[in-house]
Design an enzyme around this catalytic site. Structure first.
Site, PDB file in Angstrom:
ATOM      1  N   CYS A  71       0.818  -1.215   0.000  1.00  0.00           N
ATOM      2  CA  CYS A  71       0.000   0.000   0.000  1.00  0.00           C
ATOM      3  C   CYS A  71       0.856   1.271   0.000  1.00  0.00           C
ATOM      4  O   CYS A  71       1.992   1.249   0.460  1.00  0.00           O
ATOM      5  CB  CYS A  71      -0.875   0.043   1.238  1.00  0.00           C
TER       6      CYS A  71
ATOM      7  N   ARG B 287       5.125  -0.206  -6.181  1.00  0.00           N
ATOM      8  CA  ARG B 287       5.123  -1.021  -4.971  1.00  0.00           C
ATOM      9  C   ARG B 287       4.062  -2.122  -5.028  1.00  0.00           C
ATOM     10  O   ARG B 287       4.092  -3.034  -4.220  1.00  0.00           O
ATOM     11  CB  ARG B 287       4.868  -0.138  -3.749  1.00  0.00           C
TER      12      ARG B 287
ATOM     13  N   TRP C 288      -3.327  -2.451  -1.363  1.00  0.00           N
ATOM     14  CA  TRP C 288      -3.080  -3.869  -1.691  1.00  0.00           C
ATOM     15  C   TRP C 288      -3.997  -4.641  -0.754  1.00  0.00           C
ATOM     16  O   TRP C 288      -3.831  -4.613   0.459  1.00  0.00           O
ATOM     17  CB  TRP C 288      -1.606  -4.195  -1.423  1.00  0.00           C
TER      18      TRP C 288
ATOM     19  N   ASN D 140      -1.878   2.046   5.905  1.00  0.00           N
ATOM     20  CA  ASN D 140      -1.063   0.896   5.504  1.00  0.00           C
ATOM     21  C   ASN D 140      -0.880   0.031   6.743  1.00  0.00           C
ATOM     22  O   ASN D 140      -0.639   0.560   7.822  1.00  0.00           O
ATOM     23  CB  ASN D 140       0.325   1.330   5.026  1.00  0.00           C
ATOM     24  N   GLY D 141      -0.950  -1.276   6.573  1.00  0.00           N
ATOM     25  CA  GLY D 141      -0.763  -2.166   7.717  1.00  0.00           C
ATOM     26  C   GLY D 141      -2.032  -2.939   8.008  1.00  0.00           C
ATOM     27  O   GLY D 141      -2.958  -2.976   7.186  1.00  0.00           O
TER      28      GLY D 141
ATOM     29  N   GLU E 275      18.582 -17.414  -8.399  1.00  0.00           N
ATOM     30  CA  GLU E 275      18.143 -16.060  -8.735  1.00  0.00           C
ATOM     31  C   GLU E 275      17.676 -15.988 -10.196  1.00  0.00           C
ATOM     32  O   GLU E 275      16.666 -15.346 -10.502  1.00  0.00           O
ATOM     33  CB  GLU E 275      19.288 -15.072  -8.455  1.00  0.00           C
TER      34      GLU E 275
ATOM     35  N   LYS F 171      13.911 -14.885 -11.318  1.00  0.00           N
ATOM     36  CA  LYS F 171      13.646 -13.747 -12.221  1.00  0.00           C
ATOM     37  C   LYS F 171      12.661 -14.145 -13.307  1.00  0.00           C
ATOM     38  O   LYS F 171      11.712 -13.423 -13.593  1.00  0.00           O
ATOM     39  CB  LYS F 171      14.930 -13.252 -12.907  1.00  0.00           C
TER      40      LYS F 171
ATOM     41  N   GLU G 290       9.143 -14.691 -11.889  1.00  0.00           N
ATOM     42  CA  GLU G 290       8.481 -13.466 -11.434  1.00  0.00           C
ATOM     43  C   GLU G 290       7.890 -12.658 -12.580  1.00  0.00           C
ATOM     44  O   GLU G 290       6.788 -12.156 -12.484  1.00  0.00           O
ATOM     45  CB  GLU G 290       9.502 -12.543 -10.751  1.00  0.00           C
TER      46      GLU G 290
ATOM     47  N   HIS H  76      19.199 -36.233  -8.502  1.00  0.00           N
ATOM     48  CA  HIS H  76      18.363 -36.795  -7.438  1.00  0.00           C
ATOM     49  C   HIS H  76      16.883 -36.518  -7.648  1.00  0.00           C
ATOM     50  O   HIS H  76      16.111 -36.531  -6.689  1.00  0.00           O
ATOM     51  CB  HIS H  76      18.819 -36.259  -6.084  1.00  0.00           C
TER      52      HIS H  76
ATOM     53  N   LYS I 211       6.470  -4.899  -4.580  1.00  0.00           N
ATOM     54  CA  LYS I 211       7.888  -4.566  -4.438  1.00  0.00           C
ATOM     55  C   LYS I 211       8.341  -4.748  -3.001  1.00  0.00           C
ATOM     56  O   LYS I 211       9.438  -5.230  -2.736  1.00  0.00           O
ATOM     57  CB  LYS I 211       8.085  -3.109  -4.890  1.00  0.00           C
TER      58      LYS I 211
HETATM   59  C1  G6P Z   1       9.430  -9.008  -2.588  1.00  0.00           C
HETATM   60  C2  G6P Z   1      10.017  -8.526  -3.898  1.00  0.00           C
HETATM   61  C3  G6P Z   1      11.341  -9.232  -4.171  1.00  0.00           C
HETATM   62  C4  G6P Z   1      12.287  -9.018  -3.005  1.00  0.00           C
HETATM   63  C5  G6P Z   1      11.668  -9.473  -1.686  1.00  0.00           C
HETATM   64  C6  G6P Z   1      12.501  -9.026  -0.500  1.00  0.00           C
HETATM   65  O1  G6P Z   1       9.016 -10.319  -2.707  1.00  0.00           O
HETATM   66  O2  G6P Z   1       9.104  -8.768  -4.961  1.00  0.00           O
HETATM   67  O3  G6P Z   1      11.915  -8.709  -5.343  1.00  0.00           O
HETATM   68  O4  G6P Z   1      13.465  -9.729  -3.234  1.00  0.00           O
HETATM   69  O5  G6P Z   1      10.382  -8.883  -1.523  1.00  0.00           O
HETATM   70  O6  G6P Z   1      12.484  -7.631  -0.454  1.00  0.00           O
HETATM   71  P1  G6P Z   1      13.537  -6.728   0.285  1.00  0.00           P
HETATM   72  O7  G6P Z   1      13.056  -5.332   0.099  1.00  0.00           O
HETATM   73  O8  G6P Z   1      13.518  -7.163   1.724  1.00  0.00           O
HETATM   74  O9  G6P Z   1      14.868  -6.980  -0.345  1.00  0.00           O
END
Ligand code: G6P
Length: 607
Positions: free
Chosen positions: A2, A27, A73, A99-100, A480, A484, A487, A503, A602
């Site tokens: 949010c 975000r 959100w 927010n929260g 990673e 990517k 996502e 395995h 985000k």
């Molecule tokens: C969310 C984002 C990821 C990020 C993760 C941790 O899931 O979509 O891209 O790696 O949070 O976020 P941070 O801000 O703690 O690195």
């Protein structure tokens, strides 16, 4: 998740609020709303979906110079217009954005219903708005204070009412808020990006604080009305950094920014002549760090992958036993923290709820806590004993790219810093930091060949299943790379330590399945060649990421993406780039919304 924006000043508020909301879109959100306030009343517009849907109902000539905006959100209740914020009380004179999560909202709702209040939404926020409306007796600040004494949970809130249209009351507990200080105006936001176009002078609210904001004045107190004095701080980010600057997407911009971002991250921290690393944020705990007997790295998502590289680095270079823990697991599993344990929370945003909770758990059990964070002034660095900022600039794309390389770079610096305090010689530290200082230039070389990664995405972008294999320092990079492409391109992918393939996952390999193998020069090179043969033997298409000059790999693989040679512990900083590019181009070719992938946020500020 949010986002909050608020404005009290001399200019029409609506364009400022909407522009702020636009800058918070990254975000993640699923509905949005604004409220303008004057003596006459509250003027509210809300809608489900993207901001442009809301904008269609707005009259941008509205003269009001005070107001609130919100991107929501959904947590309590679906992303509908009724559930969007601002939420109003029954009289329609009080507006709240939040927010929260209010945890005792059901009990409060019941209590208010018994008093005859009829709710219009399913949100916990409306409970707060109704409560404030009920408690108001001529002083908004007092009503908010009283209401907050009744609620449990987390919040960053902003409240306005028609009786005191010059005033925003903001309060924070667990959800960030920043007040922007301008000339005859104040702004409020949950993220600096929302107000950067107007001011770089800010005051960060801490948990348990309430701000009373008017165009001319900002007054801070605790929840118990004790005055708080705070310095105005300068945000170091620039407007250009949060704009696209000619790129089609923030993700592509941020991938390309990595060389410069790393230069900024390393600047002033490496001393090539002395073979040492200077980390100003650790000065006060240098002695304790020297005595560290165990390190726990805790994080989520991409930051967890960077932490895993950190684990390998710390053990290799500083010989300190290290574990990498998912923050969400660590916080609930009664972890063992003994004397000499250092807990490092790694996070781009500095706000991820699970990481924050893991940090608090570690702190409570007596660990020395460090933060490796990008966003200056965010919650994690405010709660750790010490830390190192990434300084890679704002990351807007939801899929983390330059923050990953910044995190790995800072963890490399930290490994060297700790290594030098243990057994590492000046000569080997010098070799390491010399190689580290070459990384930005080597990243540029890789980016110049971005078309090769794009060609891989074109060739294999239709495939819905991929494998990513790596060993040693490149195992986290395999994870990673897979994350990517999941996502942003919605491709199912698994990242594995290459030897684990036999395995189980090897059963997945079918004719033509893309298998990305990170096969750079190093102690396990021969081993990964064996893995490559196993993949080819089952018909898989091997996309190798290899060290420049390696001719043999061409013979064994279907496609090769070369990266310059560097020390093995630093390879992740280079090998991750082709994988970021493949994911980016696959997403574009598949028509995905790269910067705002479905279902993702985000910054994940809820559990
Ligand atoms: C969310 C984002 C990821 C990020 C993760 C941790 O899931 O979509 O891209 O790696 O949070 O976020 P941070 O801000 O703690 O690195």
């Amino acid at each position: 998740m949010c986002g909050i924006v608020g404005y009290v000043g001399r200019r029409p508020a609506l364009p400022i609020l909407v522009e702020g909301l636009r800058r918070l879109e990254y975000r993640g959100y699923d509905s949005a709303g604004v409220a303008l306030v004057d003596q006459e009343g509250l003027w509210v517009a809300k809608s489900a979906g993207r901001l442009y849907v809301l904008e269609q109902q707005l009259d941008f000539t509205a003269p009001q110079t005070r107001g609130l905006g919100h991107t929501r959100w959904a947590t309590h209740g679906a992303p509908t217009e009724a559930n969007a914020h601002p939420q109003l009380d029954a009289s329609g004179r009080f507006a709240v954005v939040h927010n929260g999560i209010i945890e005792n909202d059901r009990a409060l709702r019941k209590y208010l219903e018994q008093k005859g209040v009829i709710f219009k939404s399913e949100t916990d926020t409306e409970v707060l708005a109704q409560l404030i409306g009920q408690l108001y007796d001529g002083n908004l600040e007092r009503a908010v204070r009283q209401a907050l004494h009744e609620v449990s949970g987390t919040y960053g809130i902003a409240v306005m009412c028609t009786f005191e249209p010059d005033v925003i009351i903001a309060a924070r507990k667990g959800s960030p808020l920043i007040v922007g200080v301008g000339q005859g105006e104040h702004l409020l936001a949950s993220d600096a990006a929302a107000i950067l176009a107007h001011t770089t002078q800010v005051v960060y609210l801490d948990d348990g604080e309430i701000a009373r904001i008017t165009p001319e004045q900002l007054r801070l107190t605790t929840l118990d009305a004790i005055p708080v004095t705070k310095a105005v701080e300068e945000i170091e980010w620039t407007l250009e950094q949060i704009e696209l600057g000619g790129y089609e997407h923030f993700m592509l911009k941020e991938i390309n920014e990595q060389p410069e971002a790393l230069e900024n991250c390393l600047r002033g921290r490496i001393d090539l002549a002395e073979g040492t690393v200077h980390l100003g944020g650790l000065v006060d705990c240098a002695r304790e760090l020297t005595r560290a007997r165990r390190i726990i790295l805790t994080a989520c998502g991409t930051a967890w992958h960077a932490s895993l590289v950190g684990e390998y680095l710390f053990e290799e270079m500083a010989r300190i036993p290290t574990e990498t823990e998912y923050a969400s697991e660590f916080r609930y599993r009664n972890p063992v923290i003994d004397d000499g344990t250092v807990l490092i929370a790694v996070s781009q945003s500095g706000e991820t709820m699970d990481t924050l909770a893991a940090l608090r758990e570690g702190k409570q059990r007596g660990a020395l806590t460090l933060g490796v964070v990008n966003v200056v002034g965010s919650t994690i660095p405010r709660e750790t004993d010490a830390g190192v900022y990434l300084h890679v600039g704002p990351e807007i794309g939801v899929a983390s790219t330059k923050a990953f390389s910044g995190q790995v770079a800072v963890l490399s610096l930290l490994a060297c810093y700790l290594g030098r305090r243990k057994h590492m010689s000046a000569a080997s530290a010098m070799q390491f930091i010399t190689a580290l200082s070459q990384i930005p230039r080597q990243m540029r070389e890789i980016l110049q060949r971005a078309d090769e990664a794009r060609a891989i995405a074109e060739r294999f972008g239709e495939h819905n299943n991929w494998l990513y294999l790596g060993r040693g320092f490149n195992y986290p990079v395999a994870l990673e790379g897979a994350l990517k492409i999941k996502e942003i391109a919605y491709i199912h992918a698994e990242g594995l330590p290459a030897a684990e393939m036999k395995h189980g996952p090897i059963a997945l390999i079918t004719e033509g399945m893309p298998v990305v193998c990170i096969a750079t020069a190093g102690v396990q090179y021969e081993k990964i060649l064996n893995n490559i043969s196993q993949v080819r033997g089952r018909g898989g298409s091997v996309i190798a990421v290899a060290t420049e000059g390696d001719k043999e790999i061409r013979r064994l693989s279907d496609h090769v993406l070369y990266v310059p040679d560097t020390l093995e512990p630093l390879q992740p900083l280079l090998t991750v780039i082709p994988l970021q590019l493949i994911a980016y181009h696959a997403a574009v070719l598949r028509g995905c919304n790269v910067d705002k992938p479905r279902n993702l946020a985000k910054s994940v500020t809820v559990e």
